[in-house]
Write an enzyme that holds these catalytic residues in place. Structure first.
Site, PDB file in Angstrom:
ATOM      1  N   HIS A   1       0.845  -1.199   0.000  1.00  0.00           N
ATOM      2  CA  HIS A   1       0.000   0.000   0.000  1.00  0.00           C
ATOM      3  C   HIS A   1       0.879   1.247   0.000  1.00  0.00           C
ATOM      4  O   HIS A   1       0.453   2.293   0.462  1.00  0.00           O
ATOM      5  CB  HIS A   1      -0.911   0.007   1.233  1.00  0.00           C
TER       6      HIS A   1
ATOM      7  N   HIS B   1      -4.983   2.472  -4.257  1.00  0.00           N
ATOM      8  CA  HIS B   1      -4.884   1.276  -3.440  1.00  0.00           C
ATOM      9  C   HIS B   1      -3.430   0.851  -3.199  1.00  0.00           C
ATOM     10  O   HIS B   1      -2.983   0.791  -2.059  1.00  0.00           O
ATOM     11  CB  HIS B   1      -5.688   0.170  -4.159  1.00  0.00           C
TER      12      HIS B   1
ATOM     13  N   GLU C   1      18.300   5.207 -14.144  1.00  0.00           N
ATOM     14  CA  GLU C   1      19.124   3.997 -14.011  1.00  0.00           C
ATOM     15  C   GLU C   1      18.391   2.863 -13.304  1.00  0.00           C
ATOM     16  O   GLU C   1      18.541   1.691 -13.653  1.00  0.00           O
ATOM     17  CB  GLU C   1      20.405   4.343 -13.239  1.00  0.00           C
TER      18      GLU C   1
END
Lengths: 249, 249, 249, 249
Positions: free
Chosen positions: C116, C201, C144
């Site tokens: 999360h 979410h 990178e």
């Protein structure tokens, strides 16, 4: 004084002995981002003895054997003449030494912490952009965490929620020990302050003992960080808030 | 009651005994920036006994012997009359005590956490700048982490993704115990809330037990931090999102 | 199957046994802010056995005895019919279970991590404000850290510096298990992706083994945080950069 | 050379032996966000032996048995011909190897650290947006932490508060070893620098020994983070500050 006698000054099984406490505090401060291998430090006074971290040590790896011990009785001698009761074998004394001593001799502090916290530096930079004399003191009020500060050496109790916390700002100098006279002047001008900000450098915070110095330093760093975030969000540091509830002593 | 009898209340080998759990939780909360030496705390209720951290303790160093124990049966007495079953030798009771008791007596909570999280404070400051009555409640919806909250004391299950989480905000008072009546009023107005924000101060979060209080506090701090970052990026806290998939109970 | 037989599945002295590794990984992820008591998790597949953390557990306190074990052979049965080889006594199965299984069955992954992370959530919120179809995939190139990702299941080696990393975004659903069909559709549409963002979410990240899933998750979280900071500073996520040096295979 | 002979090179009870120090430093750097499983690393030179972390290892879990040992005497051979005195059984050599060797052979460094710190990357991105040749060097002055840097290999002592710290920036290449010629060119152009930034990638920092490399890396990361925050707050990185106090050598 033989080395073995001097080493007794920093040898103890008590985790609260200054020679053990300074390394554990500095490790904690390193994790908080307050000190690095070349910046910041901590000093503790025990009666007339001052324990102090050396210059340039890796703060999270410090050992009790790295600690200098000074006699406060000798503090009136000039910097070059200062005599150490105990010196570590492979370090140099910290340039912060005369500033720590100022907190001990001018304020009777028991502990002094010097951080290079970025929040402290950013607050001094933000004040600098204001100019017009407003750059010489950090002011904040109506934040609960202000209550973490004592009212001052000659006053009892802590600041209240509606009080304005004022931390003076001094300009930085090329050599840290040259800050001493400005730090002492700020102490004179703000007789109740427990901290002095140094522009583009950091902050010195002290207290009657280790506990008070550390909790005041925590509260101050909290307020500096909050102040920077408030600035990003366009919220002023001081305000007039309607009072709710009784304002008891 | 003899000291040795009282000390039995805080002596246990069980890490989940309240007198051991409060220190370990407070150390964790210190590392999260939720509490400092002078701000925030935690209290646990075990039947009619309330375990509570003292005032001004270094939160990451707390020990079981620092803990106060109160009898909940005596909670109707006034603050000055409150009797402690066990008191630590060198601390003062926390000013948060009556607020923790409110969570235990008005909501039947098993644990109450008080943080000074900067994200909580910044959320109350951002709401304050909106004014017009919008400043009295924090609202956020359509964020998965909202599901970390219970629907309320009289309801089963947790909030859903599309539900709006509402946390009331009360104004701060100079003395923390004076917040009690406003906290209780907010509990009356928001009968399902598990948390109350205090303007420019922090948040009180509770739960049926330690597990629920802690996970709700984690979720709430997550949402406060996210809300501050959303504000910096110009993203509103509430929105209408098209529903996808079935909305089952 | 007797409890003692089932418990053998999660009993091992080897710190790299899945039942020991999931708790140590979850504790690490909790400290990184990726998971909380009610959000995020981790699952490991060992041949046809799937080890999975329960729902609602305090992630930094998880124990091997908290772990569910599923047989992958039974994965074609419906959710309600799913049979567990071993269940912890006092938890519920994670709602993430069918999504973890999708990574194992559709991609042959050895480990799947669900965070999360606020940076993941903020990236999906920033994409949402762009609209016009641009909100359905996160793209970044010429950084990178992109080289921390594999080119895809059917390709050898990792992405190059000039390649564009693309992570699809699916919309959130009220019930986490209902995400499964959308996650699987995103896997179909992006056959080389090792991660799927879920709007408002978090993110699902997988890899051939624990090592690869974890390092890909580290790289992705780094890129999400960097992307948010880039947005604050007005720097675009993708750009045309002049190539320097040979572009070898 | 038999495996047992080679393994003696990485076997020691001394925590300061390079084969023990690299894992403990990398774990520390992982917690600071400087390195991840696929990015960043650390190498130590002990006389003519070079100890180096492998490619793709989980940085917080590295062990002494993961370490490569190279002979510096062989450094003039081409990359493909390079001979290792000791190789771990299941890793590949780091692509950073020729860059670390450049610090050892061109500067006589005792330790070289490569981080992917987001602050370093953001500084290079901010410089890039300035263009007009200003993008090729990071400059900052009048910040105390600058004093954490040496004046240069051919000079004694550290930078002063009013000095300007200059860190050259080279453009990134698809293959890390191809950076070597550009890193060496930057070393030529800036003979006193102890660090080189790599655009959109990170930074290489070295020092005469582990202590100096690490404290210089700490100071530099501090300055990069401060610089990003200054940019967010509209504060320039360099300025003319009135000098206070004597500017002694």
């Amino acid at each position: 004084m033989a080395t073995t006698e001097a080493d007794k000054l920093i040898t103890s099984d008590d985790p609260n002995h200054p020679a053990n406490l300074i390394p554990s505090l500095c490790a904690k401060f390193w994790h908080l981002g307050w000190v690095t291998g070349t910046g910041g430090g901590c000093s503790i006074r025990n009666d007339d003895k001052v324990y102090i971290a050396p210059s340039g040590v890796q703060k999270e790896l410090m050992k009790s054997t790295d600690i200098y011990v000074l006699s406060l009785a000798a503090q009136n001698s000039t910097f070059t003449d200062r005599t150490y009761l105990r010196s570590p074998p492979c370090y140099k004394p910290s340039q912060c030494t005369p500033l720590f001593l100022a907190a001990f001799t001018k304020r009777g502090a028991g502990c002094c912490i010097h951080t290079h916290s970025q929040w402290a530096v950013l607050v001094t930079l933000l004040l600098e952009t204001q100019g017009s004399g407003n750059e010489k003191v950090f002011e904040i009020n109506n934040i609960e965490q202000i209550k973490g500060f004592g009212r001052g050496m000659t006053k009892s109790g802590n600041l209240g929620y509606h009080d304005t916390l004022r931390i003076p700002v001094i300009e930085n100098t090329p050599h840290e020990e040259d800050l001493t006279e400005y730090l002492e002047a700020a102490m004179e001008e703000y007789p109740d302050t427990y901290a002095v900000l140094v522009r583009r450098h950091g902050v010195y915070v002290w207290g009657d003992n280790v506990h008070k110095a550390k909790t005041q330093c925590e509260s101050l760093d909290y307020l500096f960080q909050l102040a920077v975030e408030m600035k990003k969000l366009g919220i002023p540091w001081t305000s007039e808030i309607a009072r709710i509830g009784p304002d008891r002593p």
